[in-house]
Design a protein around this motif. Structure first.
Motif, short mmCIF file in Angstrom:
data_model
loop_
_atom_site.label_atom_id
_atom_site.label_comp_id
_atom_site.label_asym_id
_atom_site.label_seq_id
_atom_site.Cartn_x
_atom_site.Cartn_y
_atom_site.Cartn_z
N PRO A 62 5.67 -46.82 11.87
CA PRO A 62 4.48 -47.60 12.21
C PRO A 62 3.51 -47.59 11.03
CG PRO A 62 5.03 -46.05 13.97
CD PRO A 62 5.89 -45.70 12.79
N GLU A 63 2.77 -48.66 10.86
CA GLU A 63 1.92 -48.79 9.68
C GLU A 63 0.87 -47.68 9.61
OE1 GLU A 63 -0.35 -52.35 7.23
OE2 GLU A 63 0.12 -52.62 9.36
N ASN A 64 0.30 -47.28 10.76
CA ASN A 64 -0.72 -46.24 10.72
C ASN A 64 -0.13 -44.88 10.33
OD1 ASN A 64 0.66 -45.90 13.13
ND2 ASN A 64 -1.16 -45.96 14.44
N LEU A 65 1.08 -44.58 10.79
CA LEU A 65 1.75 -43.34 10.40
C LEU A 65 2.14 -43.39 8.92
CD1 LEU A 65 3.09 -40.61 10.85
CD2 LEU A 65 5.06 -41.81 11.86
N LEU A 66 2.61 -44.54 8.49
CA LEU A 66 3.00 -44.74 7.10
C LEU A 66 1.83 -44.44 6.17
CD1 LEU A 66 5.18 -45.83 5.11
CD2 LEU A 66 4.27 -48.10 5.55
N ASN A 67 0.66 -45.00 6.48
CA ASN A 67 -0.52 -44.82 5.63
C ASN A 67 -1.05 -43.39 5.70
OD1 ASN A 67 -0.47 -47.50 4.75
ND2 ASN A 67 -1.70 -48.20 6.48
#
Length: 289
Positions: free
Chosen positions: A89-94
């Protein structure tokens, strides 16, 4: 070691020190070497973590970097393919990228850029689809974009976009199911794309409900429509139920697919509580995948 136990292993290491995390990777290596651990089970365990990481991070603030570190170790060890990074997920990635080492940070940065690019273009393609309802144009768009690793994001976006269409819930749902059916038949979307997209949708219901209080009911109706159709129906829902590992969600999916004990009638209506015709909403309690 059962699938459920294996899925719990990476989660159990999130709030432990580096030595425990290295021990976990060595344990996974041994299980895999002895053919006790199937790679697909490990993928599902990461899928569950991807969907629940924010809940895990409440008690384990370092969860993002730990999760990504474990994933990177499993990729390096050959347990899972590097393409699994594209399912973050983008938030976990960032969040994980900010504390990663230089080499891993660069790799995650490239994934983040590709993901953002795909999501922007997918949004535009879906806006055009809702104006024309031309599935062939969407097929051409996805084929020319050539970013298959992110097609699960398209599935999620397509379903969510159907919730807010002015042409009514039923018409929008039918149009979306038809679109996904055509893309699957053409080989543009895979079964995994559908399952990843649907499980990612399920994990986002809490956030979606802030702007759309009816999203759980709409998601339930969409699952029922998939079961009634051939996309590919039961197998997809079975796969979602296996991946979520949440009793409330599995029960709701069983209602959507088979209907509760004592239900009357066939088709989606048979999946309603007590056979009354009211949909059994998919729940996404805290910690649900």
């Amino acid at each position: 070691v059962t699938g459920v136990q294996t899925c719990a292993l990476p989660i159990s290491a999130v709030d432990r020190d580096e030595a425990a995390q290295r021990a976990l990777v060595e344990l996974l290596m041994g299980l895999r070497r002895e053919s006790v651990l199937d790679d697909s089970v490990l993928v599902r365990s990461f899928e569950k973590i991807f969907c629940t990481w924010e809940d895990v991070a409440i008690d384990a603030p370092h969860a993002p970097q730990t999760i990504i570190g474990l994933l990177n170790s499993c990729i390096t060890g050959g347990f899972v393919d590097q393409s699994l990074l594209t399912k973050l997920p983008e938030n976990l990635l960032n969040a994980g990228r900010s504390k990663a080492g230089p080499e891993l940070s660069e790799m995650l940065g490239a994934v983040a850029i590709s993901l953002q690019n795909f999501k922007k273009q997918a949004t535009r393609a879906l806006e055009e689809f809702w104006m024309s309802l031309n599935a062939k144009e969407v097929q051409t768009f996805l084929q020319e974009l050539n970013m298959q690793a992110y097609h699960h994001e398209f599935v999620k976006k397509a379903i969510i976009s159907s919730f807010s269409q002015r042409n009514g819930g039923l018409e929008a749902r039918e149009a979306t199911v038809s679109l996904l059916e055509q893309l699957t038949s053409a080989g543009v979307l895979s079964k995994d794309d559908i399952q990843w997209g649907l499980t990612r949708l399920l994990s986002a219901l809490d956030d979606l409900a802030l702007d759309n209080p009816h999203c759980a009911e709409q998601a339930t109706e969409f699952y029922e429509a998939l079961v009634a159709g051939e996309l590919p129906g039961g197998p997809v829902v079975d796969g979602i139920a296996e991946r979520t590992l949440d009793a409330n969600v599995v029960d709701a999916l069983a209602h959507a697919r088979d209907g509760p004990v004592g239900a009357v009638g066939d088709g989606p209506g048979a999946g309603n509580a007590a056979g009354t015709g009211a949909p059994v909403p998919l729940a996404a309690p805290r910690g649900a995948a």
